[in-house]
Design a protein around this motif. Structure first.
Motif, PDB file in Angstrom:
ATOM      1  N   LYS A   1     -10.166  -2.951 -12.423  1.00 59.48           N
ATOM      2  CA  LYS A   1      -9.415  -2.178 -13.417  1.00 59.48           C
ATOM      3  C   LYS A   1      -8.849  -0.928 -12.944  1.00 59.48           C
ATOM      4  O   LYS A   1      -7.730  -0.416 -13.309  1.00 59.48           O
ATOM      5  N   GLN A   2      -9.535  -0.213 -12.022  1.00 55.80           N
ATOM      6  CA  GLN A   2      -9.029   0.965 -11.261  1.00 55.80           C
ATOM      7  C   GLN A   2      -7.819   0.884 -10.430  1.00 55.80           C
ATOM      8  O   GLN A   2      -6.883   1.512 -10.611  1.00 55.80           O
ATOM      9  N   ALA A   3      -7.937  -0.201  -9.754  1.00 60.20           N
ATOM     10  CA  ALA A   3      -6.571  -0.656  -8.851  1.00 60.20           C
ATOM     11  C   ALA A   3      -5.541  -1.039  -9.542  1.00 60.20           C
ATOM     12  O   ALA A   3      -4.379  -0.452  -9.310  1.00 60.20           O
ATOM     13  N   TYR A   4      -5.736  -1.795 -10.808  1.00 61.06           N
ATOM     14  CA  TYR A   4      -4.455  -2.044 -11.555  1.00 61.06           C
ATOM     15  C   TYR A   4      -4.042  -0.968 -12.182  1.00 61.06           C
ATOM     16  O   TYR A   4      -2.858  -0.646 -12.194  1.00 61.06           O
ATOM     17  N   ARG A   5      -4.903  -0.053 -12.662  1.00 62.50           N
ATOM     18  CA  ARG A   5      -4.241   1.221 -13.309  1.00 62.50           C
ATOM     19  C   ARG A   5      -3.444   2.067 -12.309  1.00 62.50           C
ATOM     20  O   ARG A   5      -2.616   2.582 -12.607  1.00 62.50           O
ATOM     21  N   LYS A   6      -4.014   2.120 -11.077  1.00 61.25           N
ATOM     22  CA  LYS A   6      -3.335   2.988 -10.114  1.00 61.25           C
ATOM     23  C   LYS A   6      -1.884   2.418  -9.828  1.00 61.25           C
ATOM     24  O   LYS A   6      -0.774   3.325  -9.971  1.00 61.25           O
ATOM     25  N   ILE A   7      -1.925   1.323  -9.487  1.00 59.78           N
ATOM     26  CA  ILE A   7      -0.547   0.451  -9.100  1.00 59.78           C
ATOM     27  C   ILE A   7       0.307   0.236 -10.152  1.00 59.78           C
ATOM     28  O   ILE A   7       1.471   0.539 -10.115  1.00 59.78           O
ATOM     29  N   ALA A   8      -0.148   0.045 -11.496  1.00 58.69           N
ATOM     30  CA  ALA A   8       0.616  -0.256 -12.582  1.00 58.69           C
ATOM     31  C   ALA A   8       1.330   1.414 -12.901  1.00 58.69           C
ATOM     32  O   ALA A   8       2.498   1.374 -13.313  1.00 58.69           O
ATOM     33  N   LEU A   9       0.663   2.332 -12.841  1.00 58.83           N
ATOM     34  CA  LEU A   9       1.134   3.771 -13.100  1.00 58.83           C
ATOM     35  C   LEU A   9       1.874   4.049 -12.291  1.00 58.83           C
ATOM     36  O   LEU A   9       3.300   4.709 -12.350  1.00 58.83           O
ATOM     37  N   ASN A  10       1.887   3.843 -10.865  1.00 57.63           N
ATOM     38  CA  ASN A  10       2.795   4.129  -9.622  1.00 57.63           C
ATOM     39  C   ASN A  10       4.001   3.441  -9.701  1.00 57.63           C
ATOM     40  O   ASN A  10       5.150   4.044  -9.278  1.00 57.63           O
ATOM     41  N   PHE A  11       4.141   2.260 -10.047  1.00 57.53           N
ATOM     42  CA  PHE A  11       5.301   1.386 -10.136  1.00 57.53           C
ATOM     43  C   PHE A  11       5.841   0.999 -11.640  1.00 57.53           C
ATOM     44  O   PHE A  11       6.703   0.101 -11.467  1.00 57.53           O
ATOM     45  N   HIS A  12       5.473   1.578 -12.493  1.00 60.48           N
ATOM     46  CA  HIS A  12       6.101   1.580 -13.857  1.00 60.48           C
ATOM     47  C   HIS A  12       7.342   1.781 -13.965  1.00 60.48           C
ATOM     48  O   HIS A  12       7.965   2.676 -13.279  1.00 60.48           O
ATOM     49  N   PRO A  13       8.352   0.930 -14.591  1.00 61.47           N
ATOM     50  CA  PRO A  13       9.786   0.948 -14.649  1.00 61.47           C
ATOM     51  C   PRO A  13      10.134   2.510 -15.250  1.00 61.47           C
ATOM     52  O   PRO A  13      11.158   2.902 -14.755  1.00 61.47           O
ATOM     53  N   ILE A  14       9.310   3.037 -15.950  1.00 61.89           N
ATOM     54  CA  ILE A  14      10.038   4.408 -16.638  1.00 61.89           C
ATOM     55  C   ILE A  14       9.802   5.282 -15.258  1.00 61.89           C
ATOM     56  O   ILE A  14      10.661   5.968 -15.272  1.00 61.89           O
ATOM     57  N   LYS A  15       9.007   5.301 -14.190  1.00 66.57           N
ATOM     58  CA  LYS A  15       8.900   6.106 -13.184  1.00 66.57           C
ATOM     59  C   LYS A  15       9.933   5.776 -12.076  1.00 66.57           C
ATOM     60  O   LYS A  15      10.346   6.539 -11.384  1.00 66.57           O
ATOM     61  N   ASN A  16      10.115   4.374 -11.988  1.00 69.24           N
ATOM     62  CA  ASN A  16      11.048   3.944 -11.003  1.00 69.24           C
ATOM     63  C   ASN A  16      12.144   2.999 -11.748  1.00 69.24           C
ATOM     64  O   ASN A  16      12.307   1.825 -11.509  1.00 69.24           O
ATOM     65  N   PRO A  17      13.232   3.919 -12.462  1.00 72.81           N
ATOM     66  CA  PRO A  17      14.320   2.967 -13.000  1.00 72.81           C
ATOM     67  C   PRO A  17      15.069   2.249 -12.034  1.00 72.81           C
ATOM     68  O   PRO A  17      15.481   2.897 -11.024  1.00 72.81           O
ATOM     69  N   SER A  18      15.611   1.098 -12.194  1.00 71.67           N
ATOM     70  CA  SER A  18      16.578   0.255 -11.313  1.00 71.67           C
ATOM     71  C   SER A  18      15.989   0.191  -9.961  1.00 71.67           C
ATOM     72  O   SER A  18      16.775   0.027  -9.051  1.00 71.67           O
TER      73      SER A  18
END
Length: 338
Positions: free
Chosen positions: A21-38
């Motif tokens: 869970k901790q690993a998914y939370r970290k990666i999902a937040l880092n690579f979320h489209p809101i933070k990384n548009p296009s």
């Protein structure tokens, strides 16, 4: 070579549930489209981590993947001599996994550096805060035998639900037993609601779980409203001359019912107060309706047919005898003339 879900989450095979869970939370937040548009690379990582979490957070999927890899997981493997596991298919929507994990589409709304996003109600921002919505009800069938509804009983239903962990961000699955007190006379379609027993999420109200009463097929009876319907097979001869039938009841008794009328197609016999309990007053009951299935003989010889003809068509028999007598007399006259 199949996908390496552990590598997608940057964890080892010895990782525990909390580590996943901790690993998914970290990666999902880092690579979320809101933070990384296009950003295609970020979008791919976001999707890969969602699929990896969907597999590794489920104990059954994880066990199959650990032993058989991606091919076994997605093709199905034998679980015993007669059954195979269901093939796994990723839903294809990483945002769905993200939403189920975080309970919303925008986890950045709580941070000041992303305040510009908070105005969007669609992303769970400030405009939507304090407006938690409840998930739609989850309906499940509650299959009951007629005996269980006749007598009343206690049913215990085991559910598996997602609950929030103490950190308020991650969740895990836990089993729970829901107890249902079945009241006498419950009708099909009766709904029993357990409020907010569905999956938990940080930004949503858990759904209600609703059990809907359904009748199990019964080998002897069927019910219509508060009435019980029973079908009695009866030979044609007994349908005509009468008999006594023996009818079982749901509480173990046997009723001796004399049948003195001629049983015709569509004929029924009603026994008052031997049906199902009334929900408004379980001390009162509906009726027991006896329907008849007349069994006709498969073969009759000439003697049988003659006997039935004498019994059921006496006038026709008399005419036949008169005709035979006249023929005998005519033959005698012809002989005398010769």
């Amino acid at each position: 070579m199949g996908k390496d879900y552990y590598n997608a989450l940057q964890i080892t095979r010895s990782a525990k549930d909390a580590d996943i869970k901790q690993a998914y939370r970290k990666i999902a937040l880092n690579f979320h489209p809101i933070k990384n548009p296009s950003d295609k690379h970020a979008a791919d990582k976001f999707r890969e981590s969602a699929e990896a979490y969907d597999v590794l957070s489920n104990p059954k999927r994880k066990a199959i993947y650990d032993q058989f890899g991606e091919e076994g997981l997605k093709s199905g493997v034998p679980v015993d001599k007669n059954n195979w596991s269901d093939p796994y298919t990723f839903c294809g929507d990483p945002h769905k996994i993200f939403h189920e994990f975080f309970g919303g589409d925008n986890p950045f709304a709580d941070f000041n550096q992303h305040a510009e996003l908070d105005k969007s109600e669609n992303f769970g921002g400030l405009a939507g805060r304090g407006r938690k919505k409840q998930d739609p009800p989850i309906e499940r069938d509650l299959m009951l035998s007629l005996e269980e509804v006749y007598h009343g009983c206690i049913k215990k239903m085991k559910i598996s639900r997602r609950v929030m962990n103490d950190d308020g961000h991650t969740s895990s699955f836990k089993e729970k037993i829901l107890t249902i007190t079945v009241k006498r006379g419950w009708k099909p379609g009766t709904r029993i609601t357990f409020e907010q027993e569905g999956d938990q999420g940080p930004n949503s109200i858990p759904a209600d779980i609703v059990f809907v009463v359904r009748d199990k097929p019964h080998p002897i009876f069927r019910r219509e409203g508060a009435n019980l319907i029973y079908t009695q097979k009866i030979p044609l001869a007994l349908a005509l001359i009468g008999t006594t039938i023996h009818v079982p009841t749901l509480d173990g008794r046997v009723l001796d019912i004399p049948i003195t009328d001629i049983v015709k197609p569509g004929f029924t016999r009603s026994i008052p107060s031997e049906g199902m309990p009334l929900i408004e007053d379980p001390n009162k009951k509906g009726d027991l309706i006896i329907e008849f299935d007349i069994e006709f003989p498969q073969y009759l010889n000439s003697d049988n047919k003659d006997f039935i003809k004498r019994a059921l068509i006496p006038n026709a028999y008399k005419k036949e005898e008169k005709s035979k007598k006249q023929n005998v007399q005519l033959k005698s006259l012809n002989s005398f003339e010769d």
